[in-house]
Design a protein around this motif. Structure first.
Motif, PDB file in Angstrom:
ATOM      1  N   GLY A   1      12.142  32.197  10.308  1.00 13.06           N
ATOM      2  CA  GLY A   1      11.531  33.449   9.906  1.00 13.06           C
ATOM      3  C   GLY A   1      11.907  34.598  10.814  1.00 13.06           C
ATOM      4  N   TRP A   2      11.678  35.799  10.313  1.00 10.43           N
ATOM      5  CA  TRP A   2      11.831  37.028  11.084  1.00 10.43           C
ATOM      6  C   TRP A   2      10.474  37.687  11.249  1.00 10.43           C
ATOM      7  CZ3 TRP A   2      15.919  38.524  13.767  1.00 10.43           C
ATOM      8  CH2 TRP A   2      17.184  38.036  13.424  1.00 10.43           C
ATOM      9  N   PHE A   3      10.202  38.114  12.467  1.00  7.46           N
ATOM     10  CA  PHE A   3       8.985  38.828  12.790  1.00  7.46           C
ATOM     11  C   PHE A   3       9.383  40.112  13.508  1.00  7.46           C
ATOM     12  CE2 PHE A   3       5.715  35.515  12.077  1.00  7.46           C
ATOM     13  CZ  PHE A   3       6.550  34.441  11.823  1.00  7.46           C
TER      14      PHE A   3
ATOM     15  N   TYR B   1       8.490  37.723   1.661  1.00  5.73           N
ATOM     16  CA  TYR B   1       8.659  38.965   2.405  1.00  5.73           C
ATOM     17  C   TYR B   1       7.326  39.681   2.580  1.00  5.73           C
ATOM     18  CZ  TYR B   1      13.638  38.467   1.241  1.00  5.73           C
ATOM     19  OH  TYR B   1      14.925  38.015   1.105  1.00  5.73           O
TER      20      TYR B   1
ATOM     21  N   TYR C   1      12.670  42.981  16.785  1.00  2.00           N
ATOM     22  CA  TYR C   1      12.695  41.940  15.766  1.00  2.00           C
ATOM     23  C   TYR C   1      12.975  40.599  16.422  1.00  2.00           C
ATOM     24  CZ  TYR C   1      12.463  45.379  12.037  1.00  2.00           C
ATOM     25  OH  TYR C   1      12.035  46.369  11.193  1.00  2.00           O
TER      26      TYR C   1
ATOM     27  N   PHE D   1       5.522  28.176  13.747  1.00  2.00           N
ATOM     28  CA  PHE D   1       6.709  28.827  14.316  1.00  2.00           C
ATOM     29  C   PHE D   1       6.411  29.105  15.779  1.00  2.00           C
ATOM     30  CE2 PHE D   1       8.900  30.884  10.386  1.00  2.00           C
ATOM     31  CZ  PHE D   1       9.111  29.619   9.879  1.00  2.00           C
TER      32      PHE D   1
ATOM     33  N   TRP E   1      10.859  30.898  19.767  1.00  2.00           N
ATOM     34  CA  TRP E   1      11.156  32.299  19.544  1.00  2.00           C
ATOM     35  C   TRP E   1      12.453  32.707  20.225  1.00  2.00           C
ATOM     36  CZ3 TRP E   1       8.031  35.215  16.380  1.00  2.00           C
ATOM     37  CH2 TRP E   1       6.807  34.641  16.042  1.00  2.00           C
TER      38      TRP E   1
ATOM     39  N   ARG F   1       2.403  41.706  16.543  1.00  2.00           N
ATOM     40  CA  ARG F   1       3.575  41.137  15.876  1.00  2.00           C
ATOM     41  C   ARG F   1       3.235  40.819  14.434  1.00  2.00           C
ATOM     42  NH1 ARG F   1       6.735  36.446  18.993  1.00  2.00           N
ATOM     43  NH2 ARG F   1       6.756  38.174  20.487  1.00  2.00           N
ATOM     44  N   GLU F   2       4.155  41.127  13.526  1.00  2.00           N
ATOM     45  CA  GLU F   2       3.918  40.855  12.112  1.00  2.00           C
ATOM     46  C   GLU F   2       5.109  40.099  11.524  1.00  2.00           C
ATOM     47  OE1 GLU F   2       3.724  44.291   9.592  1.00  2.00           O
ATOM     48  OE2 GLU F   2       5.496  45.226  10.480  1.00  2.00           O
ATOM     49  N   GLU F   3       4.817  39.303  10.527  1.00  2.00           N
ATOM     50  CA  GLU F   3       5.865  38.552   9.839  1.00  2.00           C
ATOM     51  C   GLU F   3       6.610  39.467   8.891  1.00  2.00           C
ATOM     52  OE1 GLU F   3       4.911  34.546   8.471  1.00  2.00           O
ATOM     53  OE2 GLU F   3       5.837  35.034   6.559  1.00  2.00           O
TER      54      GLU F   3
ATOM     55  N   ARG G   1      10.113  34.976   5.681  1.00  2.00           N
ATOM     56  CA  ARG G   1      10.031  33.558   6.045  1.00  2.00           C
ATOM     57  C   ARG G   1      10.744  32.735   4.988  1.00  2.00           C
ATOM     58  NH1 ARG G   1       5.763  29.919   8.412  1.00  2.00           N
ATOM     59  NH2 ARG G   1       4.872  31.814   9.312  1.00  2.00           N
TER      60      ARG G   1
END
Length: 128
Positions: free
Chosen positions: A35-37, A59, A93, A115, A118, A45-47, A50
């Motif tokens: 995933g990208w956060f 998204y 990111y 997750f 990192w 931090r927000e997602e 994924r």
């Protein structure tokens, strides 16, 4: 030892595009879910996106239609194509995946619900 390394951040004007890339290494097999956060200054931090083990991608509402995540399972890479960037997309990111460790010849990996591995993060700055 597993690791995630992001690349591709930088500065762009509003409306521009960037591609972020995340390379996972040290895993015993293909990393199915990643995933990208992101974390903006002074915010949590927000997602962002994924990918689950079935290849389905979710998204955040704020990026739907503008960001596209894609995975190359053959080399454990997760990319994030970011189009129509806005100043509010400015953030660091992070790439994330389940952590894995190996002992006694057996490797143990967290489920896709967790997750906890990192990357170091890559900064994206969008000017107005």
């Amino acid at each position: 030892q597993v690791a995630l390394v992001e690349s591709g951040g930088g500065s762009v004007q509003a409306g521009g595009s960037l591609i972020l890339s995340c390379k996972a290494s040290g895993y015993s097999s293909t990393v199915g879910c990643m995933g990208w956060f992101r974390q903006a200054p002074g915010k949590e931090r927000e997602e962002v996106a994924r990918i689950d083990s079935d290849g389905r991608i979710n998204y955040a509402e704020s990026v739907k239609g503008r960001f596209t995540a894609s995975q190359k399972k053959a080399d454990n890479t997760l990319n994030l194509q970011m189009n129509s960037l806005k100043p509010e997309d400015t953030a660091t990111y992070y790439c994330a995946a389940p952590h894995e460790y190996c002992t006694g010849g057996t490797c143990y990996r967290e489920s896709c619900d967790t997750f906890n591995q990192w990357g170091q993060g890559t900064l994206v700055t969008v000017g107005s």
